[in-house]
Write an enzyme that holds these catalytic residues in place. Structure first.
Site, PDB file in Angstrom:
ATOM      1  N   ASP A 175       0.866  -1.172   0.000  1.00  0.00           N
ATOM      2  CA  ASP A 175       0.000   0.000   0.000  1.00  0.00           C
ATOM      3  C   ASP A 175       0.904   1.223   0.000  1.00  0.00           C
ATOM      4  OD1 ASP A 175      -2.311   1.726   0.285  1.00  0.00           O
ATOM      5  OD2 ASP A 175      -3.328   0.021   1.205  1.00  0.00           O
TER       6      ASP A 175
ATOM      7  N   HIS B 236      -2.093   3.498  -5.049  1.00  0.00           N
ATOM      8  CA  HIS B 236      -1.582   3.028  -3.754  1.00  0.00           C
ATOM      9  C   HIS B 236      -0.126   2.566  -3.914  1.00  0.00           C
ATOM     10  CE1 HIS B 236      -5.202   3.569  -1.500  1.00  0.00           C
ATOM     11  NE2 HIS B 236      -5.911   2.804  -2.310  1.00  0.00           N
TER      12      HIS B 236
ATOM     13  N   GLU C  42      -8.827   3.293  -6.204  1.00  0.00           N
ATOM     14  CA  GLU C  42      -8.448   4.638  -5.756  1.00  0.00           C
ATOM     15  C   GLU C  42      -7.203   5.181  -6.475  1.00  0.00           C
ATOM     16  OE1 GLU C  42     -10.292   4.834  -1.315  1.00  0.00           O
ATOM     17  OE2 GLU C  42      -8.333   3.867  -1.472  1.00  0.00           O
TER      18      GLU C  42
END
Length: 236
Positions: A19, A89, A153
């Site tokens: 991440d 990410h 995202e």
């Protein structure tokens, strides 16, 4: 975790290994992923000791540890599905290897804080060579038929501001950055398929539409509601 799962007859464990805030898996070909990006200073008071000195936080799993965990889970009829999140990410990746980021520079935010950051992998040949190598090492460790590639995202301001990325979008005949992400994911999925594996991603991998989005045999995890699941089912 796997012991508890076995008592409940749960047989799939998704392991989120990367991440923005850290990279948690030893990759032999790219040692800085763990030497640099498995460690950070926490934000706020947790990041300093009583004397105000920075505290290093983090760690990672060695490949030998992973093999032991995979075998332990398999003995309990549990398959571990690894997740290596791209193209967003990706702050931890880009901190270790800035050449694979869109801006080709170390990111200024994201390792010590929580949030959604614009640090995106560059959609170029060098990045795909890097990812192919990383996913090959991951697949050597995890016999799971599924490999999770994230896709969630991945906000696009860096791609929008990059002249090279804009040229690439036009040369591929794509309409916008979301279509480029779909092309990116399809490129990763092609490599996984060549190794006999299936791609799993979050519902954002559908955004390029049925002709550009997820591979036909992909699994979609719809975290933003049921719409992604309905779309995925309609696309087969």
């Amino acid at each position: 975790i796997t012991d508890t799962m076995a008592t409940q007859k749960l047989n799939i464990l998704q392991w989120h290994l990367t991440d923005d805030q850290g990279w948690r898996l030893e990759i032999k070909a790219y040692p800085k992923l763990t030497a640099v990006s498995a460690w950070r200073q926490e934000a706020g008071a947790f990041g300093r000791d009583a004397r105000g000195r920075p505290i290093r936080y983090g760690g990672y799993y060695t490949q030998d540890q992973v093999r032991d965990l995979v075998a332990y889970a398999a003995a309990r009829n549990i398959t571990i599905v690894p997740e290596i999140d791209v193209p967003g990410h990706a702050t931890a990746i880009i901190k270790a290897y800035p050449q694979f980021g869109t801006e080709k520079a170390p990111p200024k935010t994201g390792m010590s804080d929580w949030g959604v950051y614009p640090n995106l992998l560059s959609p170029d040949d060098a990045t795909f060579a890097f990812l192919d190598t990383v996913y090959d090492e991951v697949m050597d460790l995890f016999p799971s038929p599924w490999i999770h590639v994230g896709g969630d995202e991945a906000i696009k301001p860096q791609w929008q501001a990059s002249p090279a990325v804009q040229v690439q979008i036009r040369s591929l005949g794509l309409k916008a950055e979301h279509a480029l992400q779909a092309w990116f994911m399809a490129r990763v999925g092609k490599h996984l398929s060549a190794r006999g594996r299936r791609l799993i991603g979050w519902d954002e991998i559908l955004e390029g539409g049925p002709n550009l989005g997820a591979p036909a045999d992909a699994t979609v995890m719809s975290w933003r509601g049921v719409d992604g699941a309905v779309t995925a089912a309609k696309q087969g």
